[in-house]
Design a protein around this motif. Structure first.
Motif, PDB file in Angstrom:
ATOM      1  N   VAL A  15       0.833  -1.206   0.000  1.00  0.00           N
ATOM      2  CA  VAL A  15       0.000   0.000   0.000  1.00  0.00           C
ATOM      3  C   VAL A  15       0.865   1.254   0.000  1.00  0.00           C
ATOM      4  N   ASN A  16       1.864   1.284   0.858  1.00  0.00           N
ATOM      5  CA  ASN A  16       2.683   2.487   0.964  1.00  0.00           C
ATOM      6  C   ASN A  16       3.520   2.725  -0.290  1.00  0.00           C
ATOM      7  N   SER A  17       3.889   1.660  -0.989  1.00  0.00           N
ATOM      8  CA  SER A  17       4.582   1.829  -2.260  1.00  0.00           C
ATOM      9  C   SER A  17       3.659   2.501  -3.280  1.00  0.00           C
ATOM     10  N   ALA A  18       2.396   2.054  -3.310  1.00  0.00           N
ATOM     11  CA  ALA A  18       1.436   2.652  -4.238  1.00  0.00           C
ATOM     12  C   ALA A  18       1.141   4.098  -3.872  1.00  0.00           C
ATOM     13  N   ARG A  19       1.064   4.382  -2.577  1.00  0.00           N
ATOM     14  CA  ARG A  19       0.803   5.756  -2.148  1.00  0.00           C
ATOM     15  C   ARG A  19       2.000   6.665  -2.437  1.00  0.00           C
ATOM     16  N   ALA A  20       3.194   6.151  -2.215  1.00  0.00           N
ATOM     17  CA  ALA A  20       4.383   6.960  -2.476  1.00  0.00           C
ATOM     18  C   ALA A  20       4.452   7.352  -3.954  1.00  0.00           C
ATOM     19  N   ALA A  21       4.062   6.442  -4.837  1.00  0.00           N
ATOM     20  CA  ALA A  21       4.081   6.748  -6.268  1.00  0.00           C
ATOM     21  C   ALA A  21       3.099   7.863  -6.613  1.00  0.00           C
ATOM     22  N   ALA A  22       2.045   8.012  -5.774  1.00  0.00           N
ATOM     23  CA  ALA A  22       1.057   9.069  -5.998  1.00  0.00           C
ATOM     24  C   ALA A  22       1.352  10.320  -5.181  1.00  0.00           C
ATOM     25  N   GLY A  23       2.465  10.303  -4.424  1.00  0.00           N
ATOM     26  CA  GLY A  23       2.816  11.453  -3.605  1.00  0.00           C
ATOM     27  C   GLY A  23       2.065  11.555  -2.294  1.00  0.00           C
ATOM     28  N   SER A  24       1.445  10.461  -1.860  1.00  0.00           N
ATOM     29  CA  SER A  24       0.686  10.456  -0.599  1.00  0.00           C
ATOM     30  C   SER A  24       1.555   9.917   0.530  1.00  0.00           C
ATOM     31  N   PRO A  25       1.334  10.397   1.761  1.00  0.00           N
ATOM     32  CA  PRO A  25       2.137   9.922   2.893  1.00  0.00           C
ATOM     33  C   PRO A  25       1.848   8.463   3.225  1.00  0.00           C
ATOM     34  N   HIS A  26       2.802   7.830   3.903  1.00  0.00           N
ATOM     35  CA  HIS A  26       2.647   6.435   4.299  1.00  0.00           C
ATOM     36  C   HIS A  26       1.548   6.282   5.355  1.00  0.00           C
ATOM     37  N   LEU A  27       0.966   5.106   5.379  1.00  0.00           N
ATOM     38  CA  LEU A  27      -0.026   4.732   6.381  1.00  0.00           C
ATOM     39  C   LEU A  27       0.608   3.855   7.445  1.00  0.00           C
ATOM     40  N   ARG A  28      -0.050   3.784   8.592  1.00  0.00           N
ATOM     41  CA  ARG A  28       0.294   2.830   9.648  1.00  0.00           C
ATOM     42  C   ARG A  28      -0.891   1.901   9.861  1.00  0.00           C
ATOM     43  N   LEU A  29      -0.609   0.638  10.159  1.00  0.00           N
ATOM     44  CA  LEU A  29      -1.678  -0.275  10.554  1.00  0.00           C
ATOM     45  C   LEU A  29      -2.081   0.028  11.985  1.00  0.00           C
ATOM     46  N   ASP A  30      -3.379   0.047  12.242  1.00  0.00           N
ATOM     47  CA  ASP A  30      -3.895   0.253  13.592  1.00  0.00           C
ATOM     48  C   ASP A  30      -4.599  -1.022  14.059  1.00  0.00           C
ATOM     49  N   PRO A  31      -4.261  -1.535  15.242  1.00  0.00           N
ATOM     50  CA  PRO A  31      -4.868  -2.808  15.686  1.00  0.00           C
ATOM     51  C   PRO A  31      -6.380  -2.769  15.764  1.00  0.00           C
ATOM     52  N   ARG A  32      -6.943  -1.605  16.095  1.00  0.00           N
ATOM     53  CA  ARG A  32      -8.401  -1.514  16.186  1.00  0.00           C
ATOM     54  C   ARG A  32      -9.042  -1.605  14.814  1.00  0.00           C
ATOM     55  N   LEU A  33      -8.418  -0.977  13.813  1.00  0.00           N
ATOM     56  CA  LEU A  33      -8.943  -1.083  12.453  1.00  0.00           C
ATOM     57  C   LEU A  33      -8.795  -2.503  11.921  1.00  0.00           C
ATOM     58  N   VAL A  34      -7.681  -3.157  12.255  1.00  0.00           N
ATOM     59  CA  VAL A  34      -7.500  -4.550  11.846  1.00  0.00           C
ATOM     60  C   VAL A  34      -8.584  -5.430  12.468  1.00  0.00           C
ATOM     61  N   ALA A  35      -8.859  -5.221  13.754  1.00  0.00           N
ATOM     62  CA  ALA A  35      -9.876  -6.031  14.439  1.00  0.00           C
ATOM     63  C   ALA A  35     -11.258  -5.785  13.846  1.00  0.00           C
ATOM     64  N   ALA A  36     -11.577  -4.522  13.541  1.00  0.00           N
ATOM     65  CA  ALA A  36     -12.878  -4.215  12.936  1.00  0.00           C
ATOM     66  C   ALA A  36     -12.982  -4.833  11.551  1.00  0.00           C
ATOM     67  N   ALA A  37     -11.887  -4.769  10.768  1.00  0.00           N
ATOM     68  CA  ALA A  37     -11.892  -5.384   9.441  1.00  0.00           C
ATOM     69  C   ALA A  37     -12.094  -6.893   9.546  1.00  0.00           C
ATOM     70  N   ARG A  38     -11.448  -7.508  10.534  1.00  0.00           N
ATOM     71  CA  ARG A  38     -11.581  -8.949  10.716  1.00  0.00           C
ATOM     72  C   ARG A  38     -13.025  -9.327  11.075  1.00  0.00           C
ATOM     73  N   GLU A  39     -13.626  -8.573  11.986  1.00  0.00           N
ATOM     74  CA  GLU A  39     -15.013  -8.839  12.367  1.00  0.00           C
ATOM     75  C   GLU A  39     -15.934  -8.719  11.160  1.00  0.00           C
ATOM     76  N   HIS A  40     -15.713  -7.666  10.367  1.00  0.00           N
ATOM     77  CA  HIS A  40     -16.624  -7.424   9.252  1.00  0.00           C
ATOM     78  C   HIS A  40     -16.412  -8.452   8.141  1.00  0.00           C
ATOM     79  N   ALA A  41     -15.173  -8.803   7.866  1.00  0.00           N
ATOM     80  CA  ALA A  41     -14.914  -9.826   6.850  1.00  0.00           C
ATOM     81  C   ALA A  41     -15.560 -11.146   7.252  1.00  0.00           C
ATOM     82  N   ALA A  42     -15.467 -11.497   8.533  1.00  0.00           N
ATOM     83  CA  ALA A  42     -16.072 -12.745   9.002  1.00  0.00           C
ATOM     84  C   ALA A  42     -17.592 -12.704   8.869  1.00  0.00           C
ATOM     85  N   ALA A  43     -18.196 -11.543   9.177  1.00  0.00           N
ATOM     86  CA  ALA A  43     -19.649 -11.426   9.065  1.00  0.00           C
ATOM     87  C   ALA A  43     -20.092 -11.506   7.605  1.00  0.00           C
TER      88      ALA A  43
END
Length: 435
Positions: free
Chosen positions: A186-214
Motif C-alpha cells: 500500500v505504501n509503495s502505491a501511495r508513495a508513487a502518488a505522492g501520498s504519505p505512508h499509512l500505519r496499521l492500527d490494531p483496532r482497524l485490523v480487528a474491525a476489518a476482521r469482524e466485518h470480513a467474518a460477518a
C-alpha cells in the motif's frame, strides 16, 4: 436504582452486568486475583485489546460475565481516562458510571467527586465475596497515566517510543502485525502518488476482521452485514474514533498483492487508496462461508482529535462562505453556541441511530439552539450523512435546492458546524444557521 457514594457497595445479580461511562472518556478494565495483580497481559482490557474471557469492551460500555472470567479471577477494576490524552480529568465533567443487569435494567449509578490533576480514575471494582459478586464504588484518582497504572497491576508495557517523543497508552502507538505484507504494498502505491505512508492500527485490523467474518458468514459483501451492524459501527465500537474513513469490501483476491492490484487498477478504489487524508489502515480477509470465496475488508481512516474536528468545522464554514461570496452575499460568522448545538445533533444521530431534523425526543433545530443558549430568532439546519470530507458535504448541500437555499439565505448571519463518525452511514454532518 441505587445512587452510590465512594466506598458504597452493591450486591450484583447473577449473570452478566454492564458498566457504561458516557462522555469524552476511554473505559478500561483490569482482571486480577485477590492480590491485585493480573496473570498476564491478556487481563488488561482497553481500546486496543477490547476483550478477555468474561469481559468485553464496546465503545463506552464494558460487559462483565463473572462466571466467564478466567480461572482465579476474583476482581475486575473499572478505569476511566480522557479520550484525549492531552486533557486532564479535571478539565472534563466528572464521569458517571451506569450499572445495568443482563436485561438492561438499571442497578446503580455512581458519580465520584470531581477529579483534579489526575489522568486516570479507578472508578469501581467488581469483586467476589463468598458465593456472590459485588460492586464497590471507588473514585480514586491516579496521576501516573494508563501505562503507569497497567505496570502497577503487573501488565508488561513495552514502550517503543523514540527518545524525545511523547508516549501514550499501552498499545496506542504500536502498529498491528502485518502477516500478509499488506502495508509495504500500500505504501509503495501511495508513495508513487505522492501520498504519505499509512500505519496499521490494531483496532482497524480487528474491525476489518469482524466485518470480513460477518460478510463470509452471510456469503455476500455489504457495508452493513446480516447482523445489522455496519463496518463503521464496528470501528467505533472497538475504540477508534475518526475524522474521515473509507472502506474496500471485496471478494475474490487470493493474496494481499492481488487485493492491492485490484485497488490500483479500479478508479474509485484507487482514489481511496491514494487519498492523502488517510493516515491509518486495517486489513483482514476470511476464506469461509457458504460461497467458499475469500472476503476482504480494508479500512482507511484518520483518527479523531479535537484540533482535527475544529479544522473540519472551519473548512465547512470556509467553503460555505465561498459559495455565499459567489452569490454576492456576506460571510457567515462562526457561532460557538450554534456550533455546540450542531455538534450535539451530529453526535446524537450516531448515538441514537437516526437521521432526521426531528430527534427521537421530538426536539427541533430551534429547540437545540435554544438549549445551547442561543437567542437568535431565525434558525435553519442542514444535515447530511456518508460524505468523507468538507468538500464532499458542501458540494452535496449545494446540489440540493433546499439545502442550497439555507446556505445562500441573506437572512442568516451566523453558523455552527457539527460532525460525528460512526453509525450506519459512517459520517454525520450538521449545519446550523442563525440570524
Amino acid at each position: 436504582m441505587n445512587e452510590l457514594v465512594p466506598g458504597g457497595n452493591l450486591t450484583l445479580p447473577g449473570g452478566a452486568v454492564s458498566v457504561r461511562v458516557p462522555g469524552p472518556f476511554d473505559v478500561s478494565a483490569l482482571v486480577t486475583d485477590d492480590g491485585g495483580k493480573v496473570r498476564d497481559d491478556g487481563d488488561f482490557v482497553f481500546y486496543n485489546q477490547p476483550s478477555a474471557p468474561g469481559a468485553v469492551l464496546r465503545g463506552d460500555t464494558l460487559t462483565v460475565d463473572p462466571p466467564g472470567l478466567r480461572t482465579g479471577a476474583t476482581r475486575v477494576t473499572v478505569v476511566v481516562s480522557p479520550s484525549d490524552p492531552a486533557t486532564a480529568l479535571g478539565g472534563l465533567p466528572s464521569p458517571t458510571l451506569h450499572v445495568a443487569d443482563a436485561t438492561g435494567s438499571a442497578l446503580a449509578r455512581f458519580t465520584p467527586p470531581p477529579p483534579g490533576r489526575e489522568t486516570v480514575l479507578l472508578l469501581a471494582e467488581l469483586y467476589r465475596r463468598g458465593g456472590h459478586w459485588k460492586l464497590r464504588a471507588l473514585g480514586q484518582g491516579y496521576a501516573d497515566g494508563l501505562a503507569g497504572l497497567a505496570r502497577d497491576f503487573g501488565v508488561d508495557v513495552v514502550d517503543d517510543t523514540p527518545p524525545g517523543a511523547s508516549s501514550s497508552a499501552p498499545g496506542a502507538s504500536s502498529s498491528a502485525p502485518d502477516p500478509d505484507g499488506f502495508l509495504p504494498l500500500v505504501n509503495s502505491a501511495r508513495a508513487a502518488a505522492g501520498s504519505p505512508h499509512l500505519r496499521l492500527d490494531p483496532r482497524l485490523v480487528a474491525a476489518a476482521r469482524e466485518h470480513a467474518a460477518a460478510m463470509a458468514a452471510a456469503g455476500r459483501l455489504g457495508v452493513e452485514t446480516r447482523d445489522g451492524v455496519s463496518v463503521y459501527q464496528r470501528v467505533v465500537g472497538l475504540g477508534f474514533r475518526y475524522l474521515t474513513i473509507g472502506e474496500h469490501l471485496v471478494s475474490g483476491p487470493r493474496t494481499a498483492a492481488e487485493f492491492v492490484a485490484y485497488c490500483v487498477r479500479t478508479e474509485g478504489a484507487r482514489r481511496t487508496l491514494h487519498d492523502p487524508a488517510f493516515t491509518h489502515a486495517g486489513l483482514a480477509h476470511v476464506h469461509d462461508g457458504p460461497s467458499g470465496d475469500t472476503f476482504w475488508a480494508a479500512l482507511w481512516a484518520r483518527p479523531f482529535t479535537p484540533e482535527g474536528l475544529a479544522g473540519t468545522a472551519a473548512a465547512v464554514v470556509d467553503l460555505t462562505n465561498r459559495e455565499r461570496a459567489g452569490a454576492g452575499l456576506p460571510p457567515l460568522a462562526a457561532d460557538p453556541l450554534l456550533t455546540a448545538a450542531a455538534q450535539a445533533h451530529s453526535a446524537d444521530m450516531v448515538a441514537r441511530a437516526f437521521y432526521a431534523h426531528t430527534a427521537p425526543d421530538g426536539s427541533q433545530p430551534w429547540d437545540r439552539a435554544a438549549a445551547a443558549g442561543s437567542t437568535r430568532r431565525a434558525i435553519g439546519e442542514n444535515i447530511a450523512c456518508g460524505q468523507r470530507s468538507p468538500a464532499d458535504v458542501v458540494e452535496g448541500w449545494m446540489n440540493s435546492p433546499g439545502h442550497r437555499a439555507n446556505m445562500l439565505s441573506p437572512g442568516f448571519t451566523h453558523i455552527g458546524i457539527g460532525f460525528a463518525g460512526g453509525g450506519r452511514a459512517g459520517t454525520y454532518w450538521t449545519q446550523l444557521f442563525g440570524g
